[in-house]
Design an enzyme around this catalytic site. Structure first.
Site, mmCIF file in Angstrom:
data_model
loop_
_atom_site.group_PDB
_atom_site.id
_atom_site.type_symbol
_atom_site.label_atom_id
_atom_site.label_comp_id
_atom_site.label_asym_id
_atom_site.label_seq_id
_atom_site.Cartn_x
_atom_site.Cartn_y
_atom_site.Cartn_z
ATOM 1 N N LYS A 51 -17.330 24.204 45.695
ATOM 2 C CA LYS A 51 -16.788 25.531 45.062
ATOM 3 C C LYS A 51 -16.528 26.612 46.046
ATOM 4 C CE LYS A 51 -19.190 25.809 40.605
ATOM 5 N NZ LYS A 51 -17.934 25.643 39.594
ATOM 6 N N ARG A 67 -21.092 18.425 32.027
ATOM 7 C CA ARG A 67 -20.733 17.374 31.129
ATOM 8 C C ARG A 67 -21.442 15.927 31.384
ATOM 9 N NH1 ARG A 67 -14.427 17.924 32.144
ATOM 10 N NH2 ARG A 67 -15.060 19.928 32.480
HETATM 11 N N1 BES Z 1 -20.535 25.567 36.011
HETATM 12 C C1 BES Z 1 -19.024 25.409 36.001
HETATM 13 C C2 BES Z 1 -18.307 26.243 34.821
HETATM 14 C C3 BES Z 1 -18.515 27.761 35.157
HETATM 15 C C4 BES Z 1 -17.420 28.396 35.949
HETATM 16 C C5 BES Z 1 -19.282 28.476 34.691
HETATM 17 C C6 BES Z 1 -17.357 29.869 36.080
HETATM 18 C C7 BES Z 1 -19.491 29.910 34.889
HETATM 19 C C8 BES Z 1 -18.487 30.486 35.685
HETATM 20 C C9 BES Z 1 -18.967 24.101 35.971
HETATM 21 O O1 BES Z 1 -19.905 23.017 36.154
HETATM 22 C C10 BES Z 1 -17.533 23.630 36.468
HETATM 23 O O2 BES Z 1 -17.633 23.747 37.764
HETATM 24 N N2 BES Z 1 -16.623 23.365 35.561
HETATM 25 C C11 BES Z 1 -15.233 23.063 36.300
HETATM 26 C C12 BES Z 1 -14.706 21.743 35.911
HETATM 27 C C13 BES Z 1 -13.489 21.193 36.193
HETATM 28 C C14 BES Z 1 -13.999 20.799 37.661
HETATM 29 C C15 BES Z 1 -12.898 20.169 35.447
HETATM 30 C C16 BES Z 1 -14.353 24.305 36.074
HETATM 31 O O3 BES Z 1 -14.460 24.940 35.258
HETATM 32 O O4 BES Z 1 -13.558 24.699 37.044
HETATM 33 MN MN MN Z 2 -19.503 22.447 38.154
#
Ligand code: BES
Ligand code: MN
Ligand code: ZN
Length: 525
Positions: A305, A379
């Site tokens: 990230k 997931r």
């Molecule tokens: N924990 C994150 C989702 C999230 C994002 C929670 C912002 C709270 C605030 C999750 O694990 C994630 O990173 N999801 C990705 C999925 C994508 C890579 C398909 C996302 O939402 O960008």
């Molecule tokens: Mn994530």
């Protein structure tokens, strides 16, 4: 805080301050007169005029105070706006705001007498038309116990704070003194028996305290709240409320065939934990599973990230926190159904041992997953947790997860997304959420989303390319790990699990979203 039933007339109540709940449109003078026919008329007039100049109209959260000049047993009179609608929801909000107002002020009060009337006042001077309107706004479907429960719940939620790491608060005697005084809140205006009063207080306190527990778990930084500590917190709750708690270590997780959870955990130095809390109701007709995403820190893994995207990722275990909070409610209030609370806990870190994008892993139900994005880790760990509860033979599944950033684009920080295979379950959850003051909004699980998860080399890939319908695709992925025939609902709480501002019963930081909705849902079975 001690909550007690006040049997004296409110004007005769022995407390530092008397708080009158006032609905919008009500006259304080008339309320005072209604509560005590012998109240000094000049005083009541003066109070009314004072409030008029202050612009007090009984709007929700409005707050005003004046000295009682000897006309009441208490030295201060506080009026608290309860708003237009006579509902437990408004009382909950007002009580949370009230706590903050009283606590923020520099006063030395330690006992309050609060009068709530679960009905708008219909005095003789109110015209016929107005009277009809007042009757209409009095929602008779709520019992007095529900108003009291909401009051205690709101008060408790408003009292949440997390100052463990503030040295100022640890050392200052002034603050300590403030904290040490256990104030008393005497409640009048209800005709509940002592037993019903105690039951409603217990329920409100349990719901508030358990939400606050979830908030504390979320507030703890990731260096402290590791999967191991999260498991210890679950054990503590189990011990205190008579639940059973099984914590599986790495070797046991591996043995169960949870290749997806193990895959995510590979990059972290902290070992993963798989936590199972159980409440068994005597003669239960069914067993409900609640499943939480417990990523104690989500760096994204090798699909790293950005700094901004990572900043708050300690809250990626909010689903797990909601499960622990809810299980505390379940253990304390003992519903008629059995409940299994399950948490898949690990960090998601990059390292030489971490999942490579493109790796293939196998979940507990046998399905293989190509990990095209290591940041779609929630997931993965849920795939194993859902497979596990299906294997255990539960009758119904609800999972909570801070699963997608996409849900924040869709619903902001207002509502959680809910998706699933059972209309009835979702409808009932929505009803519970409405009562709890939490919002759910349903999104679809169309078969047309499925091709997005197609992998060339495995059964599935974990992140649909293109970034379209992100929350729905994530839920479609989860569906692959739920045995067909078991009613299942998924709550994507990424938007609502964290708040950057305080408002009514919501605090800054982790909100504990889900505890109150799930608890209400389960208690109503
Ligand atoms: N924990 C994150 C989702 C999230 C994002 C929670 C912002 C709270 C605030 C999750 O694990 C994630 O990173 N999801 C990705 C999925 C994508 C890579 C398909 C996302 O939402 O960008
Ligand atoms: Mn994530
Ligand atoms: Zn995550």
């Amino acid at each position: 805080m001690k909550f007690s039933l006040e049997s004296n007339q409110p004007t005769k109540s022995k407390a530092d301050a008397l708080i009158l709940g006032i609905y919008s449109g009500e006259s304080v003078k008339e309320v005072l007169h209604h509560l005590d026919a012998k109240i000094d008329k000049v005083f009541a007039d003066q109070v009314e005029n004072h409030l008029k100049t202050e612009g007090f109209k009984g709007k929700l959260h409005q707050f005003s105070s004046t000295a009682s000049f000897g006309h009441l047993q208490s030295s201060r009179l506080i009026v608290l706006g309860l708003g237009e609608k006579v509902t437990p929801k408004n009382i909950r909000k007002a009580a949370a705001g009230l706590y903050r107002k009283l606590n923020g002020a520099d006063n030395h009060e330690s006992s309050y007498s609060l009068n709530i009337r679960p009905a708008k006042l219909q005095t003789s001077s109110v015209g016929k038309k107005k009277k009809a309107a007042a009757e209409k706004s009095t929602d008779t479907k709520y019992g007095e116990d529900e108003f009291l429960c909401a009051l205690v719940e709101g008060w408790t939620l408003g009292s949440f704070n997390f100052d463990k790491y503030k040295t100022q608060n640890q050392n200052s005697g002034e603050d300590k003194k403030k904290k040490e005084k256990t104030p008393e809140l005497k409640v009048s205006g209800l005709s509940l028996s002592a037993k019903d009063f105690a039951t409603a207080v217990k329920k409100g306190k349990t719901l508030g305290d358990s939400t606050n527990l979830a908030r504390t778990l979320i507030a703890e930084p990731a260096f402290y709240m590791t999967p191991t500590r999260l498991a210890n917190e679950a054990k503590k709750v189990a011990k205190a409320t008579g639940l059973t708690c099984t914590v599986m270590t790495e070797a046991q997780i591996e043995k169960l065939g949870m290749g997806a959870l193990m895959g995510v955990a590979r990059g972290a130095d902290e070992p993963p934990r798989f936590i199972v809390l159980k409440y068994t109701a005597p003669k239960a007709k069914k067993q409900i599973a609640i499943v939480g995403k417990g990523i104690t820190f989500d760096s994204g893994g090798l699909s790293l990230k950005t700094a901004v995207g990572m900043e708050r990722m300690k809250y990626d275990m909010s689903g797990a926190a909601a499960v622990i909070g809810t299980m505390q409610v379940i253990g304390t209030l003992k519903p008629r159904v059995s409940v299994m609370g399950v948490i898949a806990a690990t960090e998601n870190m990059p390292s030489g041992k971490a999942l490579h994008p493109g790796d293939v892993i196998q979940a507990m139900n046998g399905k293989t997953i190509e990990v095209n994005n290591t940041d779609a880790e929630g997931r993965l760990v849920l795939a194993d947790a859902l497979s596990y509860v299906c294997e255990e033979g539960v009758d119904e599944i609800i999972d909570l997860a801070t699963l997608t950033g996409a849900i924040i684009h869709a619903l902001g920080r207002v509502a959680a997304g809910v998706m699933g295979t059972s209309n009835e379950l979702i409808k009932d959850l929505d009803k519970a959420a409405e009562e709890a003051g939490e919002k759910l909004w349903r999104l679809p699980l169309y078969e047309e989303f499925k091709p997005k998860l197609k992998s060339d080399i495995a059964d599935l890939k974990n992140a649909g390319s293109g970034g379209e319908a992100g929350s729905c695709c994530a839920a479609m992925f989860l569906k692959e790990f739920v045995k067909p025939g078991i009613p299942w609902a998924h709550m994507d709480i990424a938007g609502v699990a964290w708040s950057d501002k305080e408002s009514a019963e919501i605090n800054k930081g982790g909100t504990g979203f889900g505890v109150r909705t799930l608890s209400r849902y389960i208690l109503s079975r």
